[in-house]
Design a protein around this motif. Structure first.
Motif, PDB file in Angstrom:
ATOM      1  N   TYR A 155      44.900  49.205  43.322  1.00  0.00           N
ATOM      2  CA  TYR A 155      43.712  48.836  42.407  1.00  0.00           C
ATOM      3  C   TYR A 155      42.644  48.915  43.034  1.00  0.00           C
ATOM      4  CZ  TYR A 155      47.920  48.629  38.847  1.00  0.00           C
ATOM      5  OH  TYR A 155      48.637  48.407  37.829  1.00  0.00           O
ATOM      6  N   ARG A 156      42.331  48.890  44.599  1.00  0.00           N
ATOM      7  CA  ARG A 156      41.482  48.534  45.612  1.00  0.00           C
ATOM      8  C   ARG A 156      39.766  48.978  45.229  1.00  0.00           C
ATOM      9  NH1 ARG A 156      41.958  46.821  52.314  1.00  0.00           N
ATOM     10  NH2 ARG A 156      40.121  47.187  51.995  1.00  0.00           N
ATOM     11  N   SER A 157      40.581  49.762  45.446  1.00  0.00           N
ATOM     12  CA  SER A 157      39.688  51.533  44.694  1.00  0.00           C
ATOM     13  C   SER A 157      38.019  50.972  43.906  1.00  0.00           C
ATOM     14  CB  SER A 157      40.004  52.861  44.533  1.00  0.00           C
ATOM     15  OG  SER A 157      40.761  53.111  45.828  1.00  0.00           O
ATOM     16  N   LEU A 158      39.263  50.531  42.309  1.00  0.00           N
ATOM     17  CA  LEU A 158      39.286  49.315  41.627  1.00  0.00           C
ATOM     18  C   LEU A 158      37.395  48.841  41.524  1.00  0.00           C
ATOM     19  CD1 LEU A 158      41.182  51.998  40.596  1.00  0.00           C
ATOM     20  CD2 LEU A 158      39.417  51.563  38.942  1.00  0.00           C
ATOM     21  N   ASP A 202      45.635  37.839  50.506  1.00  0.00           N
ATOM     22  CA  ASP A 202      47.058  38.423  49.081  1.00  0.00           C
ATOM     23  C   ASP A 202      47.516  37.524  50.056  1.00  0.00           C
ATOM     24  OD1 ASP A 202      47.801  39.614  47.661  1.00  0.00           O
ATOM     25  OD2 ASP A 202      48.020  41.281  49.025  1.00  0.00           O
ATOM     26  N   LEU A 203      48.458  36.843  48.897  1.00  0.00           N
ATOM     27  CA  LEU A 203      49.358  36.145  48.444  1.00  0.00           C
ATOM     28  C   LEU A 203      50.657  37.312  48.170  1.00  0.00           C
ATOM     29  CD1 LEU A 203      48.004  32.505  47.442  1.00  0.00           C
ATOM     30  CD2 LEU A 203      48.941  33.420  49.759  1.00  0.00           C
ATOM     31  N   GLY A 204      50.219  38.463  47.671  1.00  0.00           N
ATOM     32  CA  GLY A 204      51.227  39.197  46.837  1.00  0.00           C
ATOM     33  C   GLY A 204      50.932  39.038  45.136  1.00  0.00           C
ATOM     34  N   THR A 205      49.344  38.700  44.970  1.00  0.00           N
ATOM     35  CA  THR A 205      49.439  38.060  43.735  1.00  0.00           C
ATOM     36  C   THR A 205      49.238  39.849  42.691  1.00  0.00           C
ATOM     37  OG1 THR A 205      47.986  36.754  43.831  1.00  0.00           O
ATOM     38  CG2 THR A 205      47.491  37.897  41.850  1.00  0.00           C
ATOM     39  N   GLY A 206      49.930  39.715  41.492  1.00  0.00           N
ATOM     40  CA  GLY A 206      49.561  40.807  40.239  1.00  0.00           C
ATOM     41  C   GLY A 206      50.920  41.927  40.129  1.00  0.00           C
ATOM     42  N   PHE A 207      50.669  43.050  39.653  1.00  0.00           N
ATOM     43  CA  PHE A 207      51.480  43.613  39.341  1.00  0.00           C
ATOM     44  C   PHE A 207      52.812  42.883  38.720  1.00  0.00           C
ATOM     45  CE2 PHE A 207      54.068  47.742  38.982  1.00  0.00           C
ATOM     46  CZ  PHE A 207      52.891  48.296  38.631  1.00  0.00           C
ATOM     47  N   THR A 208      52.235  42.413  38.114  1.00  0.00           N
ATOM     48  CA  THR A 208      53.528  40.959  36.873  1.00  0.00           C
ATOM     49  C   THR A 208      54.549  41.682  36.394  1.00  0.00           C
ATOM     50  OG1 THR A 208      51.949  40.609  35.687  1.00  0.00           O
ATOM     51  CG2 THR A 208      52.324  38.895  37.767  1.00  0.00           C
ATOM     52  N   PRO A 209      55.179  41.119  35.250  1.00  0.00           N
ATOM     53  CA  PRO A 209      56.085  41.866  34.787  1.00  0.00           C
ATOM     54  C   PRO A 209      55.382  42.018  33.388  1.00  0.00           C
ATOM     55  CG  PRO A 209      57.376  40.135  35.652  1.00  0.00           C
ATOM     56  CD  PRO A 209      55.550  40.011  35.774  1.00  0.00           C
ATOM     57  N   LYS A 238      39.994  42.266  35.888  1.00  0.00           N
ATOM     58  CA  LYS A 238      40.487  43.996  34.937  1.00  0.00           C
ATOM     59  C   LYS A 238      41.010  44.188  35.476  1.00  0.00           C
ATOM     60  CE  LYS A 238      37.148  45.732  37.124  1.00  0.00           C
ATOM     61  NZ  LYS A 238      36.347  47.437  37.959  1.00  0.00           N
ATOM     62  N   THR A 239      42.110  43.679  36.607  1.00  0.00           N
ATOM     63  CA  THR A 239      43.046  44.648  37.118  1.00  0.00           C
ATOM     64  C   THR A 239      44.552  44.527  36.112  1.00  0.00           C
ATOM     65  OG1 THR A 239      44.105  42.847  38.483  1.00  0.00           O
ATOM     66  CG2 THR A 239      43.559  43.651  39.527  1.00  0.00           C
ATOM     67  N   LEU A 240      44.285  42.944  34.714  1.00  0.00           N
ATOM     68  CA  LEU A 240      45.571  43.174  34.262  1.00  0.00           C
ATOM     69  C   LEU A 240      45.794  43.952  33.065  1.00  0.00           C
ATOM     70  CD1 LEU A 240      44.788  39.311  33.461  1.00  0.00           C
ATOM     71  CD2 LEU A 240      46.145  40.172  33.862  1.00  0.00           C
ATOM     72  N   ALA A 241      44.267  44.122  33.193  1.00  0.00           N
ATOM     73  CA  ALA A 241      44.121  45.497  31.233  1.00  0.00           C
ATOM     74  C   ALA A 241      45.078  46.766  32.249  1.00  0.00           C
ATOM     75  CB  ALA A 241      43.180  45.859  31.993  1.00  0.00           C
ATOM     76  N   TYR A 242      44.566  46.901  33.839  1.00  0.00           N
ATOM     77  CA  TYR A 242      45.868  48.560  34.645  1.00  0.00           C
ATOM     78  C   TYR A 242      46.670  47.854  34.423  1.00  0.00           C
ATOM     79  CZ  TYR A 242      40.090  48.581  36.630  1.00  0.00           C
ATOM     80  OH  TYR A 242      39.236  48.346  37.117  1.00  0.00           O
ATOM     81  N   GLU A 243      46.936  47.069  35.417  1.00  0.00           N
ATOM     82  CA  GLU A 243      48.855  46.898  35.062  1.00  0.00           C
ATOM     83  C   GLU A 243      48.954  47.258  33.619  1.00  0.00           C
ATOM     84  OE1 GLU A 243      49.552  43.465  37.069  1.00  0.00           O
ATOM     85  OE2 GLU A 243      48.284  44.092  38.938  1.00  0.00           O
ATOM     86  N   THR A 244      48.054  46.487  32.585  1.00  0.00           N
ATOM     87  CA  THR A 244      49.219  47.012  31.350  1.00  0.00           C
ATOM     88  C   THR A 244      49.234  48.678  30.812  1.00  0.00           C
ATOM     89  OG1 THR A 244      48.286  45.096  30.446  1.00  0.00           O
ATOM     90  CG2 THR A 244      48.761  46.820  28.741  1.00  0.00           C
ATOM     91  N   LYS A 275      36.950  41.081  30.681  1.00  0.00           N
ATOM     92  CA  LYS A 275      36.718  42.252  31.493  1.00  0.00           C
ATOM     93  C   LYS A 275      38.539  43.032  31.438  1.00  0.00           C
ATOM     94  CE  LYS A 275      33.628  40.838  34.172  1.00  0.00           C
ATOM     95  NZ  LYS A 275      32.839  41.859  35.302  1.00  0.00           N
ATOM     96  N   ILE A 276      38.843  42.464  30.036  1.00  0.00           N
ATOM     97  CA  ILE A 276      40.351  43.418  29.978  1.00  0.00           C
ATOM     98  C   ILE A 276      40.540  44.190  29.509  1.00  0.00           C
ATOM     99  CG2 ILE A 276      42.292  43.007  28.279  1.00  0.00           C
ATOM    100  CD1 ILE A 276      42.844  40.772  28.778  1.00  0.00           C
ATOM    101  N   ALA A 277      38.784  44.450  28.655  1.00  0.00           N
ATOM    102  CA  ALA A 277      38.419  45.733  27.896  1.00  0.00           C
ATOM    103  C   ALA A 277      38.193  46.197  28.816  1.00  0.00           C
ATOM    104  CB  ALA A 277      37.274  44.641  26.738  1.00  0.00           C
ATOM    105  N   LYS A 278      36.849  46.128  29.849  1.00  0.00           N
ATOM    106  CA  LYS A 278      36.312  46.584  30.832  1.00  0.00           C
ATOM    107  C   LYS A 278      37.176  47.069  31.828  1.00  0.00           C
ATOM    108  CE  LYS A 278      32.713  46.723  34.348  1.00  0.00           C
ATOM    109  NZ  LYS A 278      32.255  45.556  35.755  1.00  0.00           N
TER     110      LYS A 278
END
Lengths: 416, 93
Positions: free
Chosen positions: A59-62, A72-79, A213-219, A243-246
């Protein structure tokens, strides 16, 4: 390329060029990143996102990144786990758990720190710093190590051992301060004002907080590009929930998902519930409290984004509740017992509050529900130590002793 | 009562770039007024239209948030240290 036009004050609307400043010089309101959503809408598609890495950086563009390098340590896209058993126990038909306990330093903080430390490199800082209740310290120290930056970490004394050692292993300069997080934070604000350091949650806060915000994108992406009906997020400083709401709002705005913004609910510990209290009292302004709870990662008595969290929950028709220390431990155990996820005290707050919201009829049992689990239980083992009792003593490696133990446990032996 | 007041960066353009002021005042409210007398325009940055401390400003007397005490009426004594700090910071977890 990025779609950042500059910074804008959330209160008075004054605009500024991109710089490591998070406070409006005119009115002291928080500065926010001002994006060109029109250009973003033209360029970003589900396909362009799906073609990216299996990390938050798809989601880098956002995100407000202008430089070439991200740390980056490989963060995100968690289950995003469909939580059948927990849902059944609570009476929710479609419950999901977003398990952010499995990030590189075992909390959601890697999302915000990955953005902030990337930004620190972009601005040319040689030192990163933070005030932290532990999770942020772990993450900043790890990212500083990876980026080769100097690092100062300000911690309140009395933190869980796992969080202290989990910081020191990366060899930052640790400044332990006698006092609460709010006091450490006040000191850090003064230090930030005098030293030319990149404090991720002070002068880089504008960029830092966007990482959540990436928590919401991934969800939404993991639900098949659909919005959930209702979500539950913990509240400490109030930033994550806001930020989740955003994030959900941006996906709608960019045409990546359809539908109504989810109802956003907040979870606090009763021993530090300034936002829940204001919500229940119908107040717009948060009165600070002195925290006293085992949920140390949520123990912020003077939440910087508390009013925004409050406004977000009210706007979306959600609710904010709080739970006791005992309920927090029960919540941790419930999630582990039903879904195999061992969360820290903050996750216990979220699960226990989720339970309470269902019991009180504040959530729709038919709706798709997402609970945000933001940290790992191995960091706060002290919290469950007392409640699990003693591990049973050792037996000799003999079959008869095993059978004796099984009888003592009153468990029927498995068939041969 | 003579107090030491620490001024945050965004307000220093109003205090001739002074990072610290020495001010005589009996309460926090008096102190804001005394700084205003010396540096016009200061008070309106700290106080809202109703004369209350702005939402995004925290004032501490000897490390104690005045919102826990008497607010603008918080009494000051000789040697007290007053810090004015923008509220935006924090976010732990």
């Amino acid at each position: 390329m990025s779609y950042v036009r500059g910074l804008r004050c959330r209160e008075c609307g004054a605009t500024y060029p991109v710089s490591p400043v998070s406070i409006c010089p005119e009115c002291f309101g928080p500065l926010e990143v001002d994006y060109n959503y029109e250009a973003m809408r033209q360029a970003i598609s589900r396909f362009s996102i799906e073609s990216g890495p299996a990390t938050m950086w798809r989601y880098r563009s956002l995100l407000p990144i202008d430089g070439d390098r991200v740390v980056d340590l490989g963060t995100g896209f968690t289950p995003l786990i469909e939580a059948h058993r927990l849902g059944q126990e609570l009476g929710l038909k479609r419950l999901y758990v977003k398990n952010d306990a499995v990030n590189p330093t075992y909390s959601f903080k890697d999302r915000v720190v990955s953005v902030a430390v990337s930004k620190a490199l972009e601005f040319g800082f040689d030192t990163v710093a933070c005030a932290s209740t532990g999770n942020l310290a772990n993450s900043v120290a790890a990212h500083a190590a990876r980026a080769g930056l100097k690092c100062y970490i300000f911690l309140p004394d009395g933190l869980e051992l796992g969080k202290v050692l989990g910081t020191m292993i990366y060899e930052p300069n640790v400044i332990t301060v006698r006092g609460s997080y709010d006091e450490v934070n006040r000191l850090a604000s003064e230090v930030a004002d005098h030293y030319g350091w990149a404090f991720v949650n002070i002068n880089l806060r504008t960029f830092y907080s966007e990482g959540s915000k990436t928590l919401a994108y991934e969800t939404a992406e993991q639900l098949g590009w659909r919005l959930p009906g209702q979500v539950v997020s913990p509240i400490a400083g109030g930033s994550v929930l806001t930020k989740i709401a955003k994030g959900f709002g941006e996906l709608v705005r960019l045409g990546l998902v359809e539908g109504r913004e989810p109802r956003v609910c907040g979870a606090q510990a009763t021993g530090c519930a300034p936002v829940a209290r204001a919500f229940k009292a119908g107040a717009d302004v948060i009165t600070p409290v002195r925290p006293d709870t085992i949920a140390k990662s949520l123990a912020i008595g003077s939440p910087a984004d508390g009013e925004y969290a409050l406004a977000t929950v009210r706007r979306t028709g959600g609710y904010i509740d709080d739970v006791s220390d005992e309920e927090i431990v029960q919540g941790m155990r419930l999630l582990a017992r039903t879904e195999g996820v061992f969360t820290e005290t903050a996750g216990g707050v979220t699960v226990a509050t989720l339970r309470k919201l269902v019991l009180d009829g504040r959530l729709d049992p038919e709706e798709t529900t997402v609970a945000y689990i933001t940290g790992n239980g191995l960091k706060t083992v002290e919290a469950v130590e007392g409640s699990l009792g003693q591990a049973p003593g050792a037996i000799a490696p003999r079959f008869d002793e095993f059978e004796e133990r099984i009888r003592a446990l009153a468990v029927s032996p498995a068939p041969a | 009562m003579n107090c030491k007041v620490r001024i945050p960066t965004p307000l220093r353009r109003l205090t001739g770039n002074a990072a610290e002021l020495s001010i005589e005042a009996a309460t926090v409210g008096d102190l804001v007024g005394a700084i205003e007398a010396r540096h016009p325009g200061f008070a309106s940055k700290i106080l809202d239209e109703k004369g209350q401390i702005r939402r995004f400003i925290n004032i501490y007397v000897n490390q104690e948030d005045v919102r826990f005490g008497g607010g603008l009426g918080t009494p000051l004594k000789d040697g007290d240290e007053v810090s004015i700090i923008p509220a935006i910071a924090g976010g732990a977890g």
